[in-house]
Scaffold this active site. Structure first.
Site, PDB file in Angstrom:
ATOM      1  N   LEU A 144       3.099   8.366   1.416  1.00 38.86           N
ATOM      2  CA  LEU A 144       3.721   8.741   3.073  1.00 38.86           C
ATOM      3  C   LEU A 144       4.788   7.722   3.373  1.00 38.86           C
ATOM      4  O   LEU A 144       3.295   6.874   3.628  1.00 38.86           O
ATOM      5  CB  LEU A 144       3.482  10.119   2.912  1.00 38.86           C
ATOM      6  CG  LEU A 144       3.019  11.860   2.630  1.00 38.86           C
ATOM      7  CD1 LEU A 144       2.979  12.190   3.429  1.00 38.86           C
ATOM      8  CD2 LEU A 144       4.743  11.755   2.616  1.00 38.86           C
ATOM      9  N   ASP A 145       5.737   8.039   3.721  1.00 37.26           N
ATOM     10  CA  ASP A 145       5.714   6.725   5.140  1.00 37.26           C
ATOM     11  C   ASP A 145       4.862   6.864   6.469  1.00 37.26           C
ATOM     12  O   ASP A 145       4.552   7.786   6.298  1.00 37.26           O
ATOM     13  CB  ASP A 145       6.910   6.816   5.541  1.00 37.26           C
ATOM     14  CG  ASP A 145       7.953   5.925   4.213  1.00 37.26           C
ATOM     15  OD1 ASP A 145       7.721   5.590   3.292  1.00 37.26           O
ATOM     16  OD2 ASP A 145       9.608   6.283   5.383  1.00 37.26           O
ATOM     17  N   ARG A 146       4.656   5.474   6.981  1.00 40.91           N
ATOM     18  CA  ARG A 146       3.971   5.216   8.001  1.00 40.91           C
ATOM     19  C   ARG A 146       3.718   7.182   9.537  1.00 40.91           C
ATOM     20  O   ARG A 146       3.301   7.855   9.589  1.00 40.91           O
ATOM     21  CB  ARG A 146       3.517   4.563   8.548  1.00 40.91           C
ATOM     22  CG  ARG A 146       2.334   4.400  10.146  1.00 40.91           C
ATOM     23  CD  ARG A 146       2.308   2.953  10.637  1.00 40.91           C
ATOM     24  NE  ARG A 146       1.113   3.316  11.356  1.00 40.91           N
ATOM     25  CZ  ARG A 146       1.161   1.985  12.664  1.00 40.91           C
ATOM     26  NH1 ARG A 146       1.209   0.493  12.173  1.00 40.91           N
ATOM     27  NH2 ARG A 146       0.528   2.195  13.060  1.00 40.91           N
TER      28      ARG A 146
END
Length: 320
Positions: A144-146
């Site tokens: 997942l993106d940050r």
């Protein structure tokens, strides 16, 4: 797997059946945590890594009983595991949504990278390894993106990782996200198919754009609730490209609230006045087959206080 090792000595690893079929480069990256990928490929290319006393190429697939020789390499101390006593690490214990002997699903907080690097000392996976020192094979199944929160799947055994990766390849794993987007999404736009090209800017920042030369990318969208100047949609990525939902939403004319890379500044400022300071993208549901039993598992991740409060202030009837 049996092994003899020391940080500054040659180590020998006997490959267990659980690792059969794994590429040698991926095996080394897992064994040599903290070592740059470029160094791993260099020691393979130079023949310093041997399998059964022979040189191999990076795509060699391991067989049970293979004897792998790994030369001494220096692991950057910055990638050492964090203390399990740190508040940020301990807080992850309360975010575990499901756990058994072979896997774990966690509700990742926004702002936490999935792994260390790019100037970050540690991320989610390093923190989980500190929390679970006896679990020797914790690996991210996907990313997942940050800035994105929600369901993230972690394998605890190599066999589970293979099964879950196969589900991703076969597109039988269902991942559903909630996104607050600008404007009123057109009801007839239920599917966005736009190839994506990844680019790295001079600053080192990664940006993704729609490009005919890019990789195939497909996302389903469904409107859940409409408000005066925006709407809440459910996004289901069919492929798993970097920043896919964010770029596809922008491509459809509906950037996501508080997206620092692909968002609309005026819209984000309006949402900030409602108290939203983070990207409104949340992986709220994960559906997959258990790698051991084949049983269908559905895991839901509740939204954090900031997302729920934003929807309440917009006048949500479903999510307040």
């Amino acid at each position: 797997m049996t092994e003899t090792s020391s940080p500054q000595q040659v180590s020998f690893h006997t490959v267990a059946a659980d690792y059969a079929g794994q590429r040698i480069d991926n095996y080394l990256l897992a064994q040599l945590k903290g070592v740059p990928k470029s160094l791993v490929y260099r020691i393979v290319r130079k023949g310093e890594v041997r399998v059964n006393k022979k040189r191999v190429k990076p795509d060699y697939k391991l067989q049970p009983g293979d004897l792998v020789r790994i030369p001494p390499v220096r692991v950057a101390e910055a990638n050492a595991l964090p203390s399990a006593k740190l508040d940020r690490v301990q807080a992850l214990q309360d975010q575990i949504l499901y756990e058994d002997d072979v896997l774990m699903v966690l509700n990742k907080p926004s702002g936490l990278a999935v792994h260390g690097g790019s100037g970050l000392q540690f991320g989610l996976i390093e923190s989980l390894r500190a929390l679970r020192p006896d679990a020797k094979h914790l690996e991210l199944v996907h990313r997942l993106d940050r800035e994105t929160s929600g369901c993230i799947l972690i394998s605890k055994r190599r066999s589970a990782l293979r099964s879950l990766h196969e589900q991703l390849r076969e597109k039988t794993m269902d991942k559903q996200y909630l996104a607050l987007v600008r404007g009123q999404w057109q009801s007839h736009v239920k599917f966005v198919a736009a190839p994506l090209q990844k680019n790295t800017l001079q600053s080192g920042e990664r940006m993704v754009r729609v490009d005919a030369e890019g990789k195939v990318a497909e996302t389903r969208f469904r409107v859940l609730e409409s408000y005066a100047q925006c709407c809440l949609v459910e996004a289901s990525p069919i492929t798993g490209r970097t920043h896919q939902i964010r770029v596809h939403a922008l491509h459809a004319g509906h950037p996501i609230a508080q997206d620092p890379k692909y968002g609309d500044q005026e819209f984000s400022q309006a949402m900030a006045q409602l108290g939203l300071q983070r990207l409104f993208l949340h992986a709220h549901k994960l559906v997959f087959a258990h790698p051991q039993t084949g049983e269908k598992l559905t895991v839901n991740a509740p939204m954090d206080y900031e997302l729920r409060t934003t929807l309440t202030r917009l006048g949500s009837k479903k999510f307040s």
